[in-house]
Write a protein that holds these residues in place. Structure first.
Motif, mmCIF file in Angstrom:
data_model
loop_
_atom_site.group_PDB
_atom_site.id
_atom_site.type_symbol
_atom_site.label_atom_id
_atom_site.label_comp_id
_atom_site.label_asym_id
_atom_site.label_seq_id
_atom_site.Cartn_x
_atom_site.Cartn_y
_atom_site.Cartn_z
ATOM 1 N N LEU A 110 0.729 -1.187 -0.174
ATOM 2 C CA LEU A 110 0.094 0.059 0.162
ATOM 3 C C LEU A 110 0.815 1.377 0.011
ATOM 4 O O LEU A 110 1.598 1.207 0.849
ATOM 5 N N TRP A 111 0.623 2.007 -1.061
ATOM 6 C CA TRP A 111 1.704 3.408 -1.281
ATOM 7 C C TRP A 111 1.154 4.448 -0.507
ATOM 8 O O TRP A 111 -0.277 4.469 -0.726
ATOM 9 N N VAL A 112 1.742 5.360 0.109
ATOM 10 C CA VAL A 112 1.509 6.726 0.468
ATOM 11 C C VAL A 112 2.095 7.699 -0.517
ATOM 12 O O VAL A 112 3.128 7.432 -1.115
ATOM 13 N N MET A 113 1.256 8.417 -1.427
ATOM 14 C CA MET A 113 1.376 9.243 -2.365
ATOM 15 C C MET A 113 1.229 10.632 -1.871
ATOM 16 O O MET A 113 0.393 11.048 -1.189
ATOM 17 N N ARG A 114 2.122 11.518 -2.229
ATOM 18 C CA ARG A 114 1.969 13.034 -1.592
ATOM 19 C C ARG A 114 2.321 14.108 -2.712
ATOM 20 O O ARG A 114 2.847 13.917 -3.704
ATOM 21 N N ARG A 115 1.427 15.270 -2.406
ATOM 22 C CA ARG A 115 1.806 16.350 -3.307
ATOM 23 C C ARG A 115 1.601 17.518 -2.543
ATOM 24 O O ARG A 115 0.678 17.716 -1.555
ATOM 25 N N PRO A 116 2.639 18.650 -2.913
ATOM 26 C CA PRO A 116 2.329 19.973 -2.121
ATOM 27 C C PRO A 116 1.093 20.873 -2.680
ATOM 28 O O PRO A 116 1.098 20.703 -3.879
ATOM 29 N N THR A 117 0.585 21.536 -1.901
ATOM 30 C CA THR A 117 -0.440 22.349 -2.533
ATOM 31 C C THR A 117 0.208 23.513 -3.243
ATOM 32 O O THR A 117 -0.507 24.270 -3.966
ATOM 33 N N SER A 118 1.555 23.669 -3.201
ATOM 34 C CA SER A 118 1.956 24.700 -4.030
ATOM 35 C C SER A 118 2.038 24.498 -5.500
ATOM 36 O O SER A 118 2.191 25.402 -6.200
ATOM 37 N N ILE A 119 1.744 23.245 -5.573
ATOM 38 C CA ILE A 119 1.500 22.834 -7.192
ATOM 39 C C ILE A 119 0.167 23.486 -7.496
ATOM 40 O O ILE A 119 -0.807 22.825 -7.142
ATOM 41 N N PRO A 120 0.164 24.200 -8.681
ATOM 42 C CA PRO A 120 -1.184 24.820 -8.956
ATOM 43 C C PRO A 120 -2.171 23.403 -9.554
ATOM 44 O O PRO A 120 -1.653 22.570 -10.139
ATOM 45 N N LEU A 121 -3.122 23.515 -9.374
ATOM 46 C CA LEU A 121 -4.269 22.697 -9.613
ATOM 47 C C LEU A 121 -5.088 23.234 -11.023
ATOM 48 O O LEU A 121 -5.379 24.477 -11.321
ATOM 49 N N PRO A 122 -5.400 21.977 -11.676
ATOM 50 C CA PRO A 122 -6.356 22.369 -12.764
ATOM 51 C C PRO A 122 -7.437 22.804 -12.520
ATOM 52 O O PRO A 122 -7.943 22.594 -11.543
ATOM 53 N N GLU A 123 -8.370 23.594 -13.455
ATOM 54 C CA GLU A 123 -9.480 24.127 -13.159
ATOM 55 C C GLU A 123 -10.559 22.895 -13.193
ATOM 56 O O GLU A 123 -10.304 22.013 -13.786
ATOM 57 N N LEU A 124 -11.402 23.232 -12.209
ATOM 58 C CA LEU A 124 -12.213 22.096 -12.392
ATOM 59 C C LEU A 124 -13.379 22.333 -13.208
ATOM 60 O O LEU A 124 -14.129 23.312 -13.144
ATOM 61 N N VAL A 125 -13.709 21.262 -14.263
ATOM 62 C CA VAL A 125 -14.854 21.244 -15.134
ATOM 63 C C VAL A 125 -15.758 19.991 -14.955
ATOM 64 O O VAL A 125 -15.117 18.964 -15.251
ATOM 65 N N ALA A 126 -16.818 20.100 -14.709
ATOM 66 C CA ALA A 126 -17.710 18.956 -14.488
ATOM 67 C C ALA A 126 -18.135 18.648 -15.755
ATOM 68 O O ALA A 126 -18.767 19.612 -16.432
#
Length: 272
Positions: A110-126
């Motif tokens: 079971l892996w733990v994966m991580r990301r800093p929130t300083s990386i910009p997120l793509p726009e949310l499009v539903a």
């Protein structure tokens, strides 16, 4: 030993291991069971500096740093019921050595994966016809149904029931806005992303589930991204998640959103 003494010993060993190893020797299910049900229904052995607990054929064993390399883990195992499975949180070499001596096989990573929130997120499009919103009390039955269908072959998550849901919603971190729902035009729950805020700095992709009848529409990415926007808005610095190492589609999805895995962030399940 009385139940209060058992709980105190487990708590002390847990705290010592967490501080020294950087990993909690109790997973959430075990911790919640102890909190709400104590050691009822479990086979337990405790000693100065260690404990072993078997519930539903799964072993949880921990030895505090100052009590290691003295054979305590092996002695504790002789005092509890036989187990079919055991987790090593953090892929500890001592657990690997103990498993090898007992002939247990490494069966899950079971892996733990991580990301800093300083990386910009793509726009949310539903997608058209999909509404992304927060959880409502009326969603409980549908959330459980989607969860059960999505994790039908998952030994832990797939067993979540109304009691387990209520226990988690009673935890201090529970936030209905953090359980992000993707619903159709008739407000039926198709997918969800349950987020968790651990503290001011850390958030978690707790559960992402897409109902089988809604797969192939990109809803896993939609709800994952919506939850990440929610966590970023709370001001956390980092988001983590847990994923089976052999779940290639999920690993690709999370990787495309900036999550990375380090070898030290691996939890291992051994099977008898």
């Amino acid at each position: 030993m009385s139940t209060p003494d058992v709980q105190e010993t487990i708590a002390a060993v847990r705290s010592a291991c967490l501080q020294y190893d950087g990993h909690d020797p109790l997973d959430e299910a075990v911790a919640l069971a102890l909190k709400h049900h104590g050691t009822d229904g479990a086979s337990v052995a405790v000693a100065d500096g260690g404990f072993a607990l078997v519930r539903h054929d799964e072993l949880t064993l921990a030895v505090a740093p100052q009590a290691r390399r003295r054979g305590l883990a092996g002695r504790l195992l002789t005092e509890v019921a036989p187990a079919a499975r055991a987790w090593s949180h953090g892929d500890h070499p001592g657990a690997a050595a103990l498993a090898a001596r007992r002939g247990w096989r490494r069966t899950r990573d079971l892996w733990v994966m991580r990301r800093p929130t300083s990386i910009p997120l793509p726009e949310l499009v539903a997608p058209d016809g999909i509404r992304v919103r927060g959880y409502r009390d009326a969603d409980a039955e549908q959330v459980l149904a989607v969860n059960a269908a999505a994790f039908a072959h998952h030994p832990e998550q797939g067993s979540l029931d109304a009691t387990g849901l209520a226990e988690r919603m009673a935890e201090p971190w529970w936030d209905p806005a953090g359980l992000v729902i993707a619903a159709d035009a008739d407000d039926r729950v198709l997918a969800f992303h349950w987020t968790k805020q651990h503290d001011a700095a850390l958030g978690e992709v707790y559960v992402v589930a897409v109902g089988p009848n809604a797969q192939g529409r990109g809803l896993g990415r939609v709800v994952t991204l919506a939850g990440l926007h929610h966590l970023a808005g709370l001001g956390v610095a980092e988001v983590l998640l847990y994923v089976e190492s052999d779940n290639a589609p999920a690993v690709r999805l999370y990787g495309s959103l900036g999550f990375e895995h380090a070898a030290r962030d691996t939890h291992v399940q051994y099977s008898a």
